[in-house]
Design a protein around this motif. Structure first.
Motif, PDB file in Angstrom:
ATOM      1  N   LYS A   1       0.826  -1.206   0.000  1.00  0.00           N
ATOM      2  CA  LYS A   1       0.000   0.000   0.000  1.00  0.00           C
ATOM      3  C   LYS A   1       0.864   1.261   0.000  1.00  0.00           C
ATOM      4  O   LYS A   1       2.006   1.253   0.473  1.00  0.00           O
ATOM      5  CB  LYS A   1      -0.909   0.018   1.237  1.00  0.00           C
ATOM      6  CG  LYS A   1      -1.905  -1.137   1.295  1.00  0.00           C
ATOM      7  CD  LYS A   1      -2.905  -1.083   0.164  1.00  0.00           C
ATOM      8  CE  LYS A   1      -3.948  -2.183   0.300  1.00  0.00           C
ATOM      9  NZ  LYS A   1      -4.875  -2.207  -0.847  1.00  0.00           N
ATOM     10  N   LEU A   2       0.287   2.344  -0.514  1.00  0.00           N
ATOM     11  CA  LEU A   2       0.970   3.638  -0.518  1.00  0.00           C
ATOM     12  C   LEU A   2       1.350   4.026   0.906  1.00  0.00           C
ATOM     13  O   LEU A   2       0.532   3.974   1.817  1.00  0.00           O
ATOM     14  CB  LEU A   2       0.039   4.706  -1.108  1.00  0.00           C
ATOM     15  CG  LEU A   2       0.593   6.133  -1.186  1.00  0.00           C
ATOM     16  CD1 LEU A   2       1.804   6.198  -2.096  1.00  0.00           C
ATOM     17  CD2 LEU A   2      -0.500   7.092  -1.670  1.00  0.00           C
ATOM     18  N   GLY A   3       2.606   4.389   1.094  1.00  0.00           N
ATOM     19  CA  GLY A   3       3.096   4.761   2.415  1.00  0.00           C
ATOM     20  C   GLY A   3       3.741   3.612   3.168  1.00  0.00           C
ATOM     21  O   GLY A   3       4.272   3.800   4.263  1.00  0.00           O
ATOM     22  N   SER A   4       3.717   2.425   2.565  1.00  0.00           N
ATOM     23  CA  SER A   4       4.311   1.240   3.213  1.00  0.00           C
ATOM     24  C   SER A   4       5.503   0.687   2.442  1.00  0.00           C
ATOM     25  O   SER A   4       6.035  -0.369   2.783  1.00  0.00           O
ATOM     26  CB  SER A   4       3.251   0.131   3.351  1.00  0.00           C
ATOM     27  OG  SER A   4       2.153   0.570   4.111  1.00  0.00           O
ATOM     28  N   GLU A   5       5.921   1.403   1.400  1.00  0.00           N
ATOM     29  CA  GLU A   5       6.970   0.884   0.526  1.00  0.00           C
ATOM     30  C   GLU A   5       8.312   0.714   1.235  1.00  0.00           C
ATOM     31  O   GLU A   5       9.004  -0.283   1.016  1.00  0.00           O
ATOM     32  CB  GLU A   5       7.144   1.798  -0.697  1.00  0.00           C
ATOM     33  CG  GLU A   5       5.955   1.815  -1.633  1.00  0.00           C
ATOM     34  CD  GLU A   5       4.962   2.925  -1.307  1.00  0.00           C
ATOM     35  OE1 GLU A   5       4.140   3.255  -2.186  1.00  0.00           O
ATOM     36  OE2 GLU A   5       5.017   3.459  -0.169  1.00  0.00           O
TER      37      GLU A   5
ATOM     38  N   PRO B   1       7.375  10.586   9.077  1.00  0.00           N
ATOM     39  CA  PRO B   1       8.078  10.240  10.318  1.00  0.00           C
ATOM     40  C   PRO B   1       9.442   9.595  10.076  1.00  0.00           C
ATOM     41  O   PRO B   1      10.349   9.752  10.885  1.00  0.00           O
ATOM     42  CB  PRO B   1       7.111   9.259  11.005  1.00  0.00           C
ATOM     43  CG  PRO B   1       5.766   9.659  10.508  1.00  0.00           C
ATOM     44  CD  PRO B   1       5.998  10.031   9.069  1.00  0.00           C
ATOM     45  N   LYS B   2       9.584   8.872   8.960  1.00  0.00           N
ATOM     46  CA  LYS B   2      10.870   8.239   8.645  1.00  0.00           C
ATOM     47  C   LYS B   2      11.812   9.191   7.917  1.00  0.00           C
ATOM     48  O   LYS B   2      13.023   8.981   7.914  1.00  0.00           O
ATOM     49  CB  LYS B   2      10.656   6.991   7.784  1.00  0.00           C
ATOM     50  CG  LYS B   2      10.023   5.820   8.525  1.00  0.00           C
ATOM     51  CD  LYS B   2       9.934   4.608   7.600  1.00  0.00           C
ATOM     52  CE  LYS B   2       9.317   3.417   8.338  1.00  0.00           C
ATOM     53  NZ  LYS B   2       9.189   2.237   7.441  1.00  0.00           N
ATOM     54  N   PHE B   3      11.239  10.214   7.264  1.00  0.00           N
ATOM     55  CA  PHE B   3      12.047  11.117   6.437  1.00  0.00           C
ATOM     56  C   PHE B   3      11.746  12.587   6.743  1.00  0.00           C
ATOM     57  O   PHE B   3      11.420  13.365   5.840  1.00  0.00           O
ATOM     58  CB  PHE B   3      11.782  10.831   4.953  1.00  0.00           C
ATOM     59  CG  PHE B   3      12.020   9.413   4.546  1.00  0.00           C
ATOM     60  CD1 PHE B   3      13.306   8.969   4.264  1.00  0.00           C
ATOM     61  CD2 PHE B   3      10.976   8.512   4.469  1.00  0.00           C
ATOM     62  CE1 PHE B   3      13.541   7.650   3.910  1.00  0.00           C
ATOM     63  CE2 PHE B   3      11.195   7.193   4.103  1.00  0.00           C
ATOM     64  CZ  PHE B   3      12.475   6.759   3.827  1.00  0.00           C
TER      65      PHE B   3
ATOM     66  N   ALA C   1      22.847  12.581   8.569  1.00  0.00           N
ATOM     67  CA  ALA C   1      21.518  12.213   9.061  1.00  0.00           C
ATOM     68  C   ALA C   1      20.504  12.067   7.938  1.00  0.00           C
ATOM     69  O   ALA C   1      19.569  11.260   8.044  1.00  0.00           O
ATOM     70  CB  ALA C   1      21.026  13.256  10.072  1.00  0.00           C
ATOM     71  N   MET C   2      20.681  12.818   6.856  1.00  0.00           N
ATOM     72  CA  MET C   2      19.760  12.697   5.733  1.00  0.00           C
ATOM     73  C   MET C   2      20.000  11.392   4.973  1.00  0.00           C
ATOM     74  O   MET C   2      19.052  10.687   4.617  1.00  0.00           O
ATOM     75  CB  MET C   2      19.898  13.892   4.789  1.00  0.00           C
ATOM     76  CG  MET C   2      19.420  15.199   5.379  1.00  0.00           C
ATOM     77  SD  MET C   2      19.337  16.541   4.158  1.00  0.00           S
ATOM     78  CE  MET C   2      17.853  16.081   3.226  1.00  0.00           C
ATOM     79  N   ALA C   3      21.260  11.068   4.757  1.00  0.00           N
ATOM     80  CA  ALA C   3      21.584   9.813   4.070  1.00  0.00           C
ATOM     81  C   ALA C   3      21.181   8.607   4.913  1.00  0.00           C
ATOM     82  O   ALA C   3      20.704   7.591   4.393  1.00  0.00           O
ATOM     83  CB  ALA C   3      23.073   9.766   3.757  1.00  0.00           C
ATOM     84  N   GLU C   4      21.343   8.730   6.213  1.00  0.00           N
ATOM     85  CA  GLU C   4      21.034   7.619   7.119  1.00  0.00           C
ATOM     86  C   GLU C   4      19.552   7.296   7.168  1.00  0.00           C
ATOM     87  O   GLU C   4      19.161   6.175   7.529  1.00  0.00           O
ATOM     88  CB  GLU C   4      21.549   7.935   8.521  1.00  0.00           C
ATOM     89  CG  GLU C   4      23.064   7.877   8.628  1.00  0.00           C
ATOM     90  CD  GLU C   4      23.597   8.502   9.912  1.00  0.00           C
ATOM     91  OE1 GLU C   4      22.775   8.907  10.766  1.00  0.00           O
ATOM     92  OE2 GLU C   4      24.833   8.597  10.041  1.00  0.00           O
ATOM     93  N   ALA C   5      18.709   8.269   6.799  1.00  0.00           N
ATOM     94  CA  ALA C   5      17.277   8.005   6.762  1.00  0.00           C
ATOM     95  C   ALA C   5      16.965   6.871   5.785  1.00  0.00           C
ATOM     96  O   ALA C   5      16.012   6.113   5.964  1.00  0.00           O
ATOM     97  CB  ALA C   5      16.509   9.261   6.361  1.00  0.00           C
ATOM     98  N   TRP C   6      17.810   6.744   4.759  1.00  0.00           N
ATOM     99  CA  TRP C   6      17.640   5.667   3.786  1.00  0.00           C
ATOM    100  C   TRP C   6      18.339   4.392   4.250  1.00  0.00           C
ATOM    101  O   TRP C   6      17.725   3.323   4.290  1.00  0.00           O
ATOM    102  CB  TRP C   6      18.195   6.086   2.423  1.00  0.00           C
ATOM    103  CG  TRP C   6      17.587   7.346   1.878  1.00  0.00           C
ATOM    104  CD1 TRP C   6      18.154   8.592   1.864  1.00  0.00           C
ATOM    105  CD2 TRP C   6      16.291   7.504   1.285  1.00  0.00           C
ATOM    106  NE1 TRP C   6      17.293   9.510   1.297  1.00  0.00           N
ATOM    107  CE2 TRP C   6      16.153   8.865   0.930  1.00  0.00           C
ATOM    108  CE3 TRP C   6      15.251   6.617   1.011  1.00  0.00           C
ATOM    109  CZ2 TRP C   6      14.998   9.358   0.324  1.00  0.00           C
ATOM    110  CZ3 TRP C   6      14.101   7.109   0.404  1.00  0.00           C
ATOM    111  CH2 TRP C   6      13.980   8.458   0.062  1.00  0.00           C
TER     112      TRP C   6
END
Length: 356
Positions: free
Chosen positions: A79-83, A104-106, A138-143
């Protein structure tokens, strides 16, 4: 058995490297997912460019890696938002992750939504975020902490105001109810208008029934939603293009690929990023023209008016940045970097959100 486990069994043991010997190719089973259907440009480009181009280059290079694809676009598997969760849990190996639906994750990737009026150029926006991810851990670590390798970013074309009646001055917004969900609700604060939640699926009916008198949205969303049928007046406020998500690959899979395959995947990902910006700009301009041909009336804000509109908004960027600082994330650093990146691209914007 849970739905997720059932799906996992149905899809199969993905990301398995089938090694028939060191001299033979590695066949990597790849499930590609997105909550949006292929009609959306970010999915369409993944389907029609990224996947076949990677396959073609791997074959041409004689790489030992070969991908075997299962495409599950349009929410058929995730579902959208669960990728991002599907990638992290090993249910998918390639995905389009909508950062606006997974805020919340990004949180740091969503900086453009708290700093409107910056640039209408999606390429500039995407490059700014990509540069920042390379400089700010911190931005790269979000991935990476979610088992993802960032391949290429995407955005939404610039937001404008679609209304029943013409908006000739800022004062004309006073008392009007405008569909402006989520972070975009901040873009009408101080204007006298009232923000009302909604989605592209509800805007038409909201305006038609009088729940609202218009909506803040973008051309590539307004046209398929037939918004100008009920809101034929387009005020090109140019709130700016917005970073919206990225094409990603499972880090577990990527790390096991031969070096030549990794290089090809990253190169095609960068080309996906550039092609998307070009495609979106052309599509946005074309659809805006089609709306005009269909009877919509367009008014462009002058630079002076844009400065006036930007000035009346509260600065939500600074509180956003300070809130993230308090949570141990570099909110202020990201906001300052974002403003600096857009400025370095030669863009003149009406307000510096990094200042009081």
């Amino acid at each position: 058995m849970t739905a997720i486990k059932t799906m996992a069994c149905t899809i199969g043991a993905t990301a398995v490297l089938l090694l028939a010997g060191h001299a033979q190719a590695q066949t990597v089973k790849m499930t590609a997912v997105a909550g949006h259907p292929v009609i959306f440009p970010w999915v369409k480009l993944a389907d029609e460019f990224f996947i076949p181009e990677v396959d073609k280059r791997l074959a041409a290079a004689g790489s030992k890696a070969k991908f075997e694809w299962t495409k599950a676009w349009g929410g058929t598997a995730v579902k959208l938002g669960s990728e991002s969760g599907a990638i992290k849990d090993g249910l998918a190996e390639l995905a389009f992750v909508s950062t606006i639906f997974e805020a919340p994750k990004f949180p740091l990737q969503n900086v453009s939504y708290v700093a409107p009026f910056m640039t209408d150029d999606v390429a500039v926006m995407s490059k700014a975020i990509k540069n920042m991810q390379a400089k700010i851990p911190a931005m790269a670590e979000a991935w990476t902490k979610n088992n993802m390798i960032f391949l290429g970013g995407t955005g939404l074309d610039s937001y404008h105001l679609f209304t029943k009646t013409p908006i000739n001055t800022l004062a004309d917004l006073n008392g009007k109810k405008i569909n402006a969900p989520g972070p975009s609700a901040n873009w009408v604060k101080g204007t006298g208008a009232v923000a009302v939640a909604g989605t592209l699926q509800t805007y038409y009916n909201d305006i038609q029934t009088g729940v609202t008198e218009g909506a803040l949205t973008f051309a590539t969303g307004a046209f398929p939603a037939k918004l100008t049928e009920v809101a034929p007046n387009i005020t090109k406020v140019n709130y700016g293009a917005q970073f919206a998500g990225a094409l990603v690959m499972s880090k577990r899979v990527f790390d096991k690929l031969p070096k030549d395959a990794q290089k090809i995947v990253m190169e095609v990902g960068a080309e996906y990023d550039a092609k998307f910006a070009t495609l979106l700009a052309a599509t946005s301009a074309s659809l805006m023209q089609k709306m005009v041909e269909g009877g919509a009336k367009v008014r462009d804000l002058s630079p002076e008016e844009r400065k006036q509109w930007a000035a009346v908004l509260p600065n939500v960027a600074l509180p956003w940045a300070k809130d993230l600082d308090s949570k141990g994330l570099p909110g202020t650093l990201v906001l300052n970097a974002f403003v600096a990146e857009i400025r370095a691209a030669g863009v003149q914007f009406p307000r510096d959100w990094s200042k009081e």
